[in-house]
Enzyme design. Structure first.
Site, PDB file in Angstrom:
ATOM      1  N   TRP A   1       1.367  -0.789   4.017  1.00  0.00           N
ATOM      2  CA  TRP A   1       0.094  -1.072   3.367  1.00  0.00           C
ATOM      3  C   TRP A   1      -0.870   0.030   3.800  1.00  0.00           C
ATOM      4  O   TRP A   1      -1.149   0.160   4.973  1.00  0.00           O
ATOM      5  CB  TRP A   1      -0.452  -2.457   3.781  1.00  0.00           C
ATOM      6  CG  TRP A   1      -1.705  -2.759   3.014  1.00  0.00           C
ATOM      7  CD1 TRP A   1      -2.996  -2.490   3.409  1.00  0.00           C
ATOM      8  CD2 TRP A   1      -1.789  -3.314   1.702  1.00  0.00           C
ATOM      9  NE1 TRP A   1      -3.868  -2.849   2.431  1.00  0.00           N
ATOM     10  CE2 TRP A   1      -3.162  -3.362   1.363  1.00  0.00           C
ATOM     11  CE3 TRP A   1      -0.852  -3.766   0.776  1.00  0.00           C
ATOM     12  CZ2 TRP A   1      -3.613  -3.855   0.140  1.00  0.00           C
ATOM     13  CZ3 TRP A   1      -1.298  -4.254  -0.436  1.00  0.00           C
ATOM     14  CH2 TRP A   1      -2.665  -4.298  -0.742  1.00  0.00           C
TER      15      TRP A   1
ATOM     16  N   ASN B   1       0.984 -14.196  -2.819  1.00  0.00           N
ATOM     17  CA  ASN B   1       0.767 -13.403  -1.607  1.00  0.00           C
ATOM     18  C   ASN B   1      -0.058 -14.177  -0.593  1.00  0.00           C
ATOM     19  O   ASN B   1      -1.130 -14.696  -0.910  1.00  0.00           O
ATOM     20  CB  ASN B   1       0.022 -12.108  -1.954  1.00  0.00           C
ATOM     21  CG  ASN B   1      -0.227 -11.253  -0.724  1.00  0.00           C
ATOM     22  OD1 ASN B   1       0.701 -10.666  -0.175  1.00  0.00           O
ATOM     23  ND2 ASN B   1      -1.473 -11.203  -0.261  1.00  0.00           N
ATOM     24  N   GLU B   2       0.447 -14.264   0.636  1.00  0.00           N
ATOM     25  CA  GLU B   2      -0.276 -14.803   1.779  1.00  0.00           C
ATOM     26  C   GLU B   2      -1.018 -16.102   1.493  1.00  0.00           C
ATOM     27  O   GLU B   2      -2.249 -16.176   1.563  1.00  0.00           O
ATOM     28  CB  GLU B   2      -1.251 -13.753   2.325  1.00  0.00           C
ATOM     29  CG  GLU B   2      -0.569 -12.513   2.858  1.00  0.00           C
ATOM     30  CD  GLU B   2      -1.524 -11.511   3.480  1.00  0.00           C
ATOM     31  OE1 GLU B   2      -1.049 -10.630   4.229  1.00  0.00           O
ATOM     32  OE2 GLU B   2      -2.744 -11.595   3.220  1.00  0.00           O
TER      33      GLU B   2
ATOM     34  N   HIS C   1      -1.868 -12.214  -6.330  1.00  0.00           N
ATOM     35  CA  HIS C   1      -2.342 -11.630  -5.084  1.00  0.00           C
ATOM     36  C   HIS C   1      -3.843 -11.884  -4.973  1.00  0.00           C
ATOM     37  O   HIS C   1      -4.664 -10.982  -5.155  1.00  0.00           O
ATOM     38  CB  HIS C   1      -2.024 -10.134  -5.059  1.00  0.00           C
ATOM     39  CG  HIS C   1      -2.117  -9.511  -3.699  1.00  0.00           C
ATOM     40  ND1 HIS C   1      -1.074  -8.812  -3.129  1.00  0.00           N
ATOM     41  CD2 HIS C   1      -3.122  -9.468  -2.789  1.00  0.00           C
ATOM     42  CE1 HIS C   1      -1.440  -8.369  -1.927  1.00  0.00           C
ATOM     43  NE2 HIS C   1      -2.683  -8.750  -1.708  1.00  0.00           N
TER      44      HIS C   1
ATOM     45  N   GLU D   1     -10.821  -3.258   0.175  1.00  0.00           N
ATOM     46  CA  GLU D   1     -10.242  -4.142   1.187  1.00  0.00           C
ATOM     47  C   GLU D   1     -11.039  -5.451   1.306  1.00  0.00           C
ATOM     48  O   GLU D   1     -11.615  -5.783   2.339  1.00  0.00           O
ATOM     49  CB  GLU D   1     -10.145  -3.424   2.533  1.00  0.00           C
ATOM     50  CG  GLU D   1      -8.977  -2.451   2.621  1.00  0.00           C
ATOM     51  CD  GLU D   1      -7.621  -3.132   2.559  1.00  0.00           C
ATOM     52  OE1 GLU D   1      -7.542  -4.336   2.871  1.00  0.00           O
ATOM     53  OE2 GLU D   1      -6.641  -2.459   2.188  1.00  0.00           O
ATOM     54  N   TRP D   2     -11.081  -6.172   0.174  1.00  0.00           N
ATOM     55  CA  TRP D   2     -11.659  -7.507   0.126  1.00  0.00           C
ATOM     56  C   TRP D   2     -13.080  -7.520   0.686  1.00  0.00           C
ATOM     57  O   TRP D   2     -13.889  -6.701   0.284  1.00  0.00           O
ATOM     58  CB  TRP D   2     -10.718  -8.513   0.796  1.00  0.00           C
ATOM     59  CG  TRP D   2      -9.313  -8.445   0.245  1.00  0.00           C
ATOM     60  CD1 TRP D   2      -8.172  -8.125   0.919  1.00  0.00           C
ATOM     61  CD2 TRP D   2      -8.902  -8.655  -1.124  1.00  0.00           C
ATOM     62  NE1 TRP D   2      -7.083  -8.135   0.083  1.00  0.00           N
ATOM     63  CE2 TRP D   2      -7.491  -8.460  -1.172  1.00  0.00           C
ATOM     64  CE3 TRP D   2      -9.573  -8.996  -2.296  1.00  0.00           C
ATOM     65  CZ2 TRP D   2      -6.763  -8.597  -2.360  1.00  0.00           C
ATOM     66  CZ3 TRP D   2      -8.846  -9.139  -3.488  1.00  0.00           C
ATOM     67  CH2 TRP D   2      -7.461  -8.934  -3.507  1.00  0.00           C
TER      68      TRP D   2
ATOM     69  N   TYR E   1       0.531  -7.690  10.729  1.00  0.00           N
ATOM     70  CA  TYR E   1      -0.424  -6.666  11.133  1.00  0.00           C
ATOM     71  C   TYR E   1      -0.686  -6.631  12.634  1.00  0.00           C
ATOM     72  O   TYR E   1      -0.854  -5.555  13.207  1.00  0.00           O
ATOM     73  CB  TYR E   1      -1.760  -6.863  10.396  1.00  0.00           C
ATOM     74  CG  TYR E   1      -1.706  -6.453   8.951  1.00  0.00           C
ATOM     75  CD1 TYR E   1      -1.958  -5.137   8.572  1.00  0.00           C
ATOM     76  CD2 TYR E   1      -1.362  -7.373   7.960  1.00  0.00           C
ATOM     77  CE1 TYR E   1      -1.897  -4.743   7.247  1.00  0.00           C
ATOM     78  CE2 TYR E   1      -1.300  -6.990   6.628  1.00  0.00           C
ATOM     79  CZ  TYR E   1      -1.563  -5.677   6.277  1.00  0.00           C
ATOM     80  OH  TYR E   1      -1.482  -5.299   4.961  1.00  0.00           O
TER      81      TYR E   1
ATOM     82  N   GLU F   1       4.232  -6.038   3.927  1.00  0.00           N
ATOM     83  CA  GLU F   1       2.981  -5.355   4.268  1.00  0.00           C
ATOM     84  C   GLU F   1       2.956  -5.090   5.760  1.00  0.00           C
ATOM     85  O   GLU F   1       3.345  -5.946   6.561  1.00  0.00           O
ATOM     86  CB  GLU F   1       1.729  -6.180   3.918  1.00  0.00           C
ATOM     87  CG  GLU F   1       1.374  -6.240   2.461  1.00  0.00           C
ATOM     88  CD  GLU F   1       0.059  -6.989   2.231  1.00  0.00           C
ATOM     89  OE1 GLU F   1      -0.814  -6.963   3.132  1.00  0.00           O
ATOM     90  OE2 GLU F   1      -0.082  -7.601   1.165  1.00  0.00           O
TER      91      GLU F   1
ATOM     92  N   ARG G   1       5.708  -1.861  -4.297  1.00  0.00           N
ATOM     93  CA  ARG G   1       5.232  -3.230  -4.499  1.00  0.00           C
ATOM     94  C   ARG G   1       3.866  -3.198  -5.178  1.00  0.00           C
ATOM     95  O   ARG G   1       2.930  -2.578  -4.681  1.00  0.00           O
ATOM     96  CB  ARG G   1       5.125  -3.968  -3.157  1.00  0.00           C
ATOM     97  CG  ARG G   1       4.649  -5.400  -3.324  1.00  0.00           C
ATOM     98  CD  ARG G   1       4.399  -6.125  -2.018  1.00  0.00           C
ATOM     99  NE  ARG G   1       3.706  -7.362  -2.302  1.00  0.00           N
ATOM    100  CZ  ARG G   1       2.936  -8.032  -1.445  1.00  0.00           C
ATOM    101  NH1 ARG G   1       2.778  -7.574  -0.206  1.00  0.00           N
ATOM    102  NH2 ARG G   1       2.339  -9.150  -1.805  1.00  0.00           N
TER     103      ARG G   1
ATOM    104  N   GLN H   1      -7.287  -4.693  -6.008  1.00  0.00           N
ATOM    105  CA  GLN H   1      -7.700  -3.716  -5.013  1.00  0.00           C
ATOM    106  C   GLN H   1      -7.631  -2.269  -5.501  1.00  0.00           C
ATOM    107  O   GLN H   1      -8.275  -1.396  -4.920  1.00  0.00           O
ATOM    108  CB  GLN H   1      -6.863  -3.878  -3.740  1.00  0.00           C
ATOM    109  CG  GLN H   1      -7.146  -5.193  -3.021  1.00  0.00           C
ATOM    110  CD  GLN H   1      -6.297  -5.389  -1.795  1.00  0.00           C
ATOM    111  OE1 GLN H   1      -5.207  -5.927  -1.861  1.00  0.00           O
ATOM    112  NE2 GLN H   1      -6.793  -4.948  -0.649  1.00  0.00           N
TER     113      GLN H   1
ATOM    114  N   ASN I   1       4.396 -10.311   5.845  1.00  0.00           N
ATOM    115  CA  ASN I   1       3.254  -9.421   6.034  1.00  0.00           C
ATOM    116  C   ASN I   1       2.796  -9.551   7.484  1.00  0.00           C
ATOM    117  O   ASN I   1       2.325 -10.619   7.893  1.00  0.00           O
ATOM    118  CB  ASN I   1       2.091  -9.803   5.112  1.00  0.00           C
ATOM    119  CG  ASN I   1       2.388  -9.585   3.646  1.00  0.00           C
ATOM    120  OD1 ASN I   1       3.462  -9.126   3.275  1.00  0.00           O
ATOM    121  ND2 ASN I   1       1.433  -9.917   2.797  1.00  0.00           N
TER     122      ASN I   1
END
Length: 475
Positions: A423, A170-171, A126, A430-431, A314, A379, A81, A24, A312
């Site tokens: 984050w 990650n996730e 990630h 962003e993907w 949100y 995050e 991180r 990213q 993480n």
């Protein structure tokens, strides 16, 4: 003094951080011997990402690390991180070929952080699997656990004398579902109810192997800690007086968080309701066995393979039982509907409803359900879409409200929260949303030849909050 900040009181050793990931921010996608990752392949196909954008350049942190370091210094972070690009270190994904320029880059980053009193938290993987390994089956291949363990051991051996906080993956929920069922993330697979469970299963196997390798071979001399970063929403019953809605919320938590947390923190296996529902749905499809794999007794144990709980978070959801014909796949197995409370403001992304109290409730849930583990919030953030607001007052309020809820979770709920990582350090790729969505504490001008970094007001206030807590801890 920021309004209400007198109520945000964190422990003296609290980790104040910000987070990024390699694909990213780094750019340099084919520089100095780096091999392609699945996100390079995904982005270079038309129609996969907003305006066909990619991480080819991103924030160009591979060449502009000094600028990132200045941002970290200005914020006064105690922790940072970052993730390692597997294909920058090992271009074909294996230790047969080591890219020394990639090693030198990460050595420089880690050493610079430590020289400035900042502790690195390093994520091994990630989302950016080397494309060479995807060509061999990726996370659906049973061999991937051994390949990941070999990569992890290489990283522990190379950087572990200085890195004391590790995250393996990650996730895994997002990576499995978005990449192997919904098809909206790399590797872009759309195979309902099959590929995501196999990929998730192999990620757990790989994580466990890496944890055991660290525990046996590196922990005695390096003294670090290893976990994996788990994503979760908070789910509330749409109608708290409805037993069916309450059960649906519990089911949602079992499928989203419990899928990976239950094997590691509870009993070494998937949540009972998840197992039962996937097996029943599989039988109804005429399959001879469940689509959810089983753990072999010959595998290294999964239970206990995390030295802390990395979360993480949100957003939150209101949940009630699904209705109508069952869908085939994860959503059919889960069988819930969800929305957001109209009282929760939506920021930037349409999916991101702001509900700081949800984080506090989730931290209590983790405390009660998983044995009161040490928690790092790895995050959490607030996005902007549209005209950039450098004076981002809403995000300032978000950070204050969120950290107040974290403080309450510590002091009133007894949650053992040791750190918070915003984050993200920088606006970044962003993907699937490309550069349309901005989460940074620092604005990045992607049209500027040097990708100029400018602190948002939220970044400046986050720095003040960190400084105030450091002062309070010393007094």
């Amino acid at each position: 003094m920021l309004a209400d900040d007198q109520d945000i009181i964190m422990p003296s050793n609290f980790a104040w951080g910000a987070a990024t990931s390699a694909y990213q921010i780094e750019g340099g996608w084919d520089a100095d011997g780096r091999g392609p990752s699945i996100w390079d392949t995904f982005c270079h196909k038309k129609g996969k990402v907003f305006q066909d954008q990619s991480g080819d350049v991103a924030c160009d942190s591979y060449h502009l690390w000094e600028e990132d370091l200045k941002c970290i210094q200005q914020l006064g972070l105690t922790h940072y991180r970052l993730s390692l690009s597997w294909s920058r270190l090992l271009p074909d994904g294996t230790t047969r070929r080591i890219n020394q320029k990639g090693v030198s880059y990460y050595n420089r980053v880690i050493n610079d952080l430590l020289a400035n009193g900042v502790s690195p938290m390093v994520t091994l993987h990630h989302f950016d699997l080397p494309q060479a390994l995807q060509a061999q089956g990726g996370w659906q291949s049973p061999q991937i656990a051994d390949l990941f363990d070999s990569y992890a051991q290489f990283c522990f051996q190379t950087f572990g004398d200085r890195v004391k906080l590790w995250l393996t993956i990650n996730e895994p929920y997002i990576y499995a579902k978005f990449g192997h069922e919904d098809g909206c993330h790399a590797p872009g697979l759309d195979q309902p109810g099959v590929s995501l469970y196999l990929a998730g299963h192999n990620m757990l196997r790989a994580h466990a192997r890496a944890w055991h390798s660290y525990d046996a071979l590196y922990r005695p001399t390096q003294g670090g800690q290893v976990s994996l970063a788990l994503f979760s929403d908070w789910a509330e019953a749409h109608d708290p007086s409805s037993a069916l809605d309450v059960a649906a919320a519990e089911r949602y938590m079992a499928f989203v968080l419990g899928w990976f947390a239950w094997p590691i923190f509870v009993n070494g296996d998937y949540p009972p309701e998840m197992k039962a529902r996937v097996e029943a749905a599989s039988r109804a499809q005429g399959l001879p066995s469940s689509r959810l794999p089983t753990f072999s007794k010959e595998e290294p144990r999964i239970l206990g393979t995390a030295d802390f709980f990395a979360l993480n978070y949100y957003t939150s959801r209101r949940v009630w039982p699904g209705s109508g014909p069952a869908k085939i796949g994860f959503e059919g197995d889960l069988e819930v509907e969800r929305d957001v409370d109209p009282a929760w403001p939506v920021c930037g992304n349409s999916w991101l409803a702001v509900f700081p109290e949800g984080l506090r409730k989730l931290l209590k849930y983790i405390k009660d359900k998983f044995g009161n583990p040490t928690v790092y919030i790895t995050e959490n953030g607030f996005s902007q879409v549209g005209p950039v607001e450098i004076e981002d007052a809403r995000r300032c309020r978000f950070f204050r409200d969120t950290l107040l809820q974290v403080s309450k979770a510590i002091h009133e709920e007894g949650a053992d929260v040791r750190g918070y990582f915003a984050w993200s350090l920088l606006d970044n790729f962003e993907w699937a949303d490309g550069y349309r969505v901005r989460f940074g504490l620092y604005h990045v001008d992607f049209a500027h030849p040097r990708l100029k970094r400018t602190p948002y007001r939220s970044g400046r206030e986050y720095a003040q909050l960190i400084a105030q807590n450091k002062t309070s801890a010393r007094s």
